[in-house]
Structures are given as C-alpha cells and as structure tokens.
Enzyme design. Structure first.
Site, PDB file in Angstrom:
ATOM      1  N   HIS A   1     -11.450  -4.525   8.651  1.00 45.47           N
ATOM      2  CA  HIS A   1     -11.966  -4.379   7.278  1.00 45.47           C
ATOM      3  C   HIS A   1     -13.287  -3.610   7.259  1.00 45.47           C
ATOM      4  O   HIS A   1     -14.091  -3.814   6.347  1.00 45.47           O
ATOM      5  CB  HIS A   1     -12.196  -5.748   6.624  1.00 45.47           C
ATOM      6  CG  HIS A   1     -10.943  -6.514   6.321  1.00 45.47           C
ATOM      7  ND1 HIS A   1     -10.184  -7.107   7.284  1.00 45.47           N
ATOM      8  CD2 HIS A   1     -10.328  -6.779   5.141  1.00 45.47           C
ATOM      9  CE1 HIS A   1      -9.149  -7.726   6.721  1.00 45.47           C
ATOM     10  NE2 HIS A   1      -9.212  -7.531   5.423  1.00 45.47           N
TER      11      HIS A   1
ATOM     12  N   GLU B   1       0.814  -1.224   0.000  1.00 50.08           N
ATOM     13  CA  GLU B   1       0.000   0.000   0.000  1.00 50.08           C
ATOM     14  C   GLU B   1       0.845   1.270   0.000  1.00 50.08           C
ATOM     15  O   GLU B   1       0.502   2.260  -0.646  1.00 50.08           O
ATOM     16  CB  GLU B   1      -0.960   0.013   1.197  1.00 50.08           C
ATOM     17  CG  GLU B   1      -2.119  -0.966   1.070  1.00 50.08           C
ATOM     18  CD  GLU B   1      -1.753  -2.388   1.470  1.00 50.08           C
ATOM     19  OE1 GLU B   1      -0.655  -2.582   2.029  1.00 50.08           O
ATOM     20  OE2 GLU B   1      -2.557  -3.306   1.225  1.00 50.08           O
TER      21      GLU B   1
END
Lengths: 324, 331
Positions: free
Chosen positions: B130, B61
């Site tokens: 999440h 990321e």
C-alpha cells in the site's frame, strides 16, 4: 450493417453472402501467407462463420461489437470494408490501422466495431464500459462482446459479468466455444464443466446455442439483444462451434486428431448446413445460392487486388503517433 | 482571490467543476460514494451529483479501468479511482494493453480520454502493498501520460488539464499530500486552467545547484532549500509535475545556470525517472556546464517496510536532500 433475418429470402441472401465472404477472405489470407507477403501471424475463424453472422445479423445499425484475436469474421459481419482489411494485413497506409495493428487489431470505432483485441478477455471489460456508456447516455444501443472459451477462465470474464450483472448493462456476452484455448481442450480447462452455467453465478440468463447454425445463433441473439435493449440486463450466450485451422500459423495440431476435424467439417459445417436449410425452406434457389458464392469470391478478389495497389505504411508517420 | 485549502479539497473541487461542467464526466471506484473514498477525496460528491455519476464499484480493479476505456471510446469522460496505486497491478491489462495502445494500434481512429487517479507513496505505515511509487512503470508505456501534482493549486489545475487532454492520464496523488494546505485559486471552467501537462515549474530560484523533484519530494526539496540557504547555498528547485511527458528543457536551462544537478524522488532509484532526467541533461549542451557529478536522492530498492524507522530509512527525507546538496556544492 443493417439488421437482417437469415430466415427470410432477402436475409438469407445477405447472411449467406457474409458467411461466404468471411470464408473466402480467410482462405485468401492463407494464400497470401503461403506466398510470404504477410508479416507475423494470424488466427483464422474458418468453421466459425455462423457465430459472427448470427450475432451481427441480430444487431441494429449503431449497435456495437467488441472482438477477439480471431476477429476477421466479426469485422466482416459487422460491415467492415474488405479492401481496408486486406490493406491492413498487407501493411498499407490505407489499412484500418494504417499498418500499425495488423490481423489482431482491426477496428472501426465510427462504425461500431470497437476493435479486435490481442489479449484474451481483453475486450470484455471494454464491452462492459461501452455498455455502461450506452446506458448513461440513454442511446438504446447494445454491445455484443465476442470472446473465446479460453477467456472464460480470465478474471476479466468474471469481473465483467459481475459488473454488467449488478448494473443491468446492455451487453450480450457471446462465448465462441471452439473447443480449444490454443491447445487446451475446453473440458480440461473448465472447472464445473460448463461455461454457460457460470451465468447463474452472476444472476444473468445463460443460453447454449449451436454455433454452427446461423439461425439458432441469430434467434437467440435477437432475443438477448431485445432484452438488453429493454434495460433488462446482460446475457451470456455460449455458441458451440469448431475451428478447422490451427490456433495460429505455428500450430501443428498435436492436440487433436485429423478425424475430429474432418467429422466437424463433414457433418456440421456452418455453410453446408445453412445452404441445405436455405434450399429446403425455399428461401433461395440453387442459382441464387451460387450467385452468393460468386459474389463473395469476386468481392474478395477485387478487394485484395485494390489493396495491393495502395501505398505502404510510412515510418515517418510514427513520430508522436502514440498520443492523440 | 485564492483561498487556503487542502490538497484533497482542491482536487475534489476540480472534480466538482468537471461534473458540473460536462455531463459526460463520471467518477467510478471503490467506496468513492457515501464512504467518500479511502482518503476522503470524493467526500460529499455523491450527495451533490448522485449515485449514477459518482459510482461505487465492486472491488474489481480490472473492470474499473476497463469500464473507463470502454466508456471513453464511446463518448464519456471517465475519472476512475484506484483506492491505492498498488492495486493498479490488478488493472494493468486495461491500462497498459488497452488504454495506452488503442489510439495508436487502431491507426489514430480512436481517442481514449480518461483519467485514472491513484494515491501512491509511503510514510503511512501501510507497508509493501500500500505504499509504492509506480510512476516509472507508467512513464515507460507509450500512450500514457503521467502526472504527479505536489501542491493544492497544482492538483486542482492539473486535474483540469488531464480532463482537457485526449489521452489516458495516470494521475498519481501522494497520500501524505492530501492534508497539506496551500493557496488555491479555483477555476470556474476547466479551460481556465493555466497548467499544462508536460510543463515543469521553477518553484524557487537559485544559483548554486538545481534540485529536480516531483510529488512529495517537492515540498521536501523546498524545505531542504531553506536549510541550504542558511548555510549559504542557493538551490533552484524545479517541480517536474509530470514525468511523461517530461519537461527536460526546464531542467537543462536551470543546470546551465547553476552547474549542478540533484534529482530526487521517493520511487526506488534503479531505472527510475531520475535516471531519465539525468540522461536528458547529459544528452544536451547542459552537460558542458556541470561543475560536479550529478546526484540522485531516491528511494532504496526494497519493498516498503512497516516499522517507522525502517520506512523512514527507505524514503528520502529532507535531511538526505540537504546533505547530498551540500556534498555536491562542496565537492
């Protein structure tokens, strides 16, 4: 700045001028700091001038660099305007960042300097992105990414080398190993004992160079740049060098000895060595060499005087300035 | 003529338009190619535009967002995807210390025109790592713009608006919205988008209270408003659409009309966007029009739990909004 070959008479004059300019620039900053006219801190690269110049000399006009918190030398070698650099540090509106960035954030994107960066390894993913951009746009340009030995232990180092590796991006990663990440010695901080060998893990070439020898830096960087320009991918250069001054102005040098600093300074100083080489090889006469020194000194002097006369940065300009 | 399509399809259509219109645009992210993205948003785009411009990346990321920064400052127009907005925690340096800062820090000499798309929010049983709603993090960083579209038309139009914006835009898509359907008028050029970053939209007019919402809470607020109407309460529903910049003027004008304010978001209440909305109303003469204290209906300040009933208890539901609105009006 145009490419220059420090092993030719004309190139030697220009490279020597750049290296002396970096040193005189930073010595001038020290003096300004001591006089209390600067704000904040700064990170000096005195002793590391051969890395900045050896890399910059190998780049074509239009190539890019990304830099670090210790970035004055990189900027100067890449052709930065001394007056605008001083103006930035002196908090002037005419500074590179209009007084908003200071020592750690000199950038001149239009001239290919994508910026000094206050975050260790912060510029590595950006350099990777800029190299991706060159590949996608087919510009044939290359990005040289400076970072320190401390950055080699950041995730961004590994993510960048991996991404540049799988996509064969035109980026030359230049690790300036100046022996210490602030106070932590590189051998204490580096598992496996070698930064350059980490290149193997990413399937890219790694080369260790004498970072206090501008010719060695230049030759190896030139090869790396040519390779990257041919589309053959990134390379990791570890330039072994030494920082004479403290990490920043708060450093009391408790982690190393005065002897150690003196040894590097006396036997391996990049300017002393290059000057001796220049004379030995007959690239310049001692008179020409002296001219370089004077030219650097005078350029720095003129720049700082002019910067002092510039208007101060204006708080009224802050409104809305965070957004384009 | 508008056609009915899902939020995901409308978003994909906007990306397709941008890829067609501007060769500087590229997409990058984890599994956005053949896989189509974890939520299928980029489905089929790699077949249309090729692997060069619709780029699968390693699970990195920090490198993905840094890639966007480096590309944006050298002439490209990156649109990168975080597979889940939670993963942006791994990319905070390039987003917060780099993308948000460069324009200002370098004296205005550079712009960073990039979009970071990220699915956020809970309700999917994916638990604490999440399911977060992190918009307040980004809204607190000068230099970033933060957009949270609630409808298929808006996700289409606001992505185009984000592309037209020269600043880094964090584009947060609620996962439960992807499959929602609505009428969408597809634009033929980005410049045709009527949406503007920093403009809220009054979705339902009312006289008794103002409900300010965004993202998933917008459809929930509308549903609550229907329920309230059958109880004789007319709610005005505002979709804020972007939280940085925040269109406080629209909220103030509405409060002056209704005299009551309820703010709702899924993100945890403390130090959330709702507090900023309330403060923005109180700092204006709209304060004088308030007939009751303001109310916030927001997420509970706990990490998102897994079990269905636990998760439901943490996330504001339609009935929570409705109950709070009734209390406000009947106070």
């Amino acid at each position: 700045m145009p490419k220059r070959d420090p092993t030719t008479p004309d190139g030697a004059r220009r490279s020597l001028l750049v290296m002396w300019t970096i040193r005189r620039f930073e010595e001038a900053l020290e003096e300004l700091f001591a006089r209390g006219v600067l704000h904040g801190t700064m990170h000096l690269s005195i002793g590391q001038e051969a890395v900045a110049e050896g890399v910059a000399a190998a780049l074509d006009e239009g190539d890019f660099i990304t830099s670090t918190h210790r970035g004055h030398g990189h900027a100067i070698a890449h052709g930065a305007d001394l007056e605008r650099m001083f103006a930035e540090l002196l908090m002037k509106d005419t500074g590179y960042c209009r007084g908003r960035g200071g020592s750690m954030h000199i950038a001149d994107v239009a001239a290919g300097n994508l910026g000094a960066n206050g975050i260790v390894a912060g510029s590595m993913t950006i350099a990777t992105g800029a190299a991706f951009s060159q590949m996608m746009q087919g510009t044939g340009k290359v990005v040289a990414c400076f970072f320190g030995d401390g950055a080699a232990n950041e995730g961004a180092f590994h993510e960048s080398l991996n991404l540049a590796g799988i996509w064969s991006l035109p980026v030359v990663f230049v690790c300036e190993n100046n022996q210490y990440g602030m106070s932590m010695a590189v051998d204490k901080a580096t598992a496996g004992g070698s930064i350059v060998r980490r290149a193997d893990a990413y399937g890219i070439p790694g080369v260790r160079v004498d970072g206090n020898d501008v010719v060695d830096v230049f030759r190896n960087t030139s090869e790396a740049v040519a390779r990257a320009r041919r589309g053959e991918g990134p390379i990791l250069i570890e330039a072994v060098t030494y920082r004479y001054r403290g990490h920043s102005k708060s450093d009391r040098n408790l982690y190393r000895t005065v002897d150690e600093i003196e040894q590097w300074r006396k036997s391996r100083d990049p300017l002393d060595r290059y000057e001796a080489r220049v004379i030995d090889e007959g690239w310049l006469t001692s008179d020409q060499l002296e001219e370089c020194r004077i030219e650097a000194r005078d350029a720095v002097r003129r720049a700082v005087e002019a910067a002092f006369r510039a208007p101060d940065a204006d708080p009224a300009d802050l409104v809305g300035a965070a957004y384009a | 003529m508008p056609e009915t399509m899902t939020y995901a399809a409308a978003l994909r259509a906007a990306m397709r338009l941008l890829l067609s219109q501007d060769e500087r645009v590229f997409l990058a992210g984890e599994d956005i190619g053949v896989y189509g993205g974890a939520f299928g948003v980029t489905d089929g785009l790699v077949a249309e535009f090729g692997e060069e411009r619709v780029r699968d990346t390693p699970i990195s990321e920090e490198a993905i967002v840094g890639l966007a920064v480096g590309a944006a400052i050298t002439g490209m127009r990156p649109i990168v995807e975080m597979q889940f907005s939670d993963f942006v925690a791994n990319a905070m340096d390039p987003l917060v210390n780099q993308a948000a800062k460069l324009h200002f820090m370098y004296g205005g000499n550079v712009t960073v025109p990039m979009i970071v798309r990220a699915p956020g929010g809970g309700g999917t049983g994916a638990a604490a790592q999440h399911s977060q709603s992190l918009e307040a993090w980004f809204a607190h960083v000068p230099g970033l713009k933060v957009v949270l579209p609630a409808t298929p038309q808006d996700v289409h139009d606001l992505l185009l608006a984000a592309y037209l914006d020269p600043n880094p835009v964090v584009f947060l898509e609620h996962k439960l919205l992807y499959k929602t359907e609505g009428p969408v008028e597809l634009r033929s050029r980005a410049e045709d988008t009527p949406a503007r970053i920093g403009e809220a939209k009054v979705l339902r007019e009312g006289t008794d209270l103002t409900i300010a919402a965004y993202s998933i809470m917008t459809p929930r607020a509308l549903e609550a408003a229907d329920g309230l109407a059958s109880a004789g309460i007319e709610a005005e529903v505002i979709d804020l659409r972007t939280v940085q910049p925040l269109d406080i003027d629209t909220v103030r004008a509405s409060v002056k009309k209704t005299g009551r304010l309820l703010v709702t978001h899924e993100a945890p209440q403390p130090v959330g966007v709702g507090a900023e909305v309330v403060a923005g109303v109180c700092e204006s003469d709209a304060l004088d029009y308030l007939l009751a204290p303001v109310a916030r209906v927001c997420g509970q300040p706990v990490p998102m739990p897994y079990a269905r009933e636990l998760e439901r208890a943490v996330i504001p539901q339609v009935e929570d909004v409705e109950a709070a609105a009734k209390e406000l009006v009947n106070a």
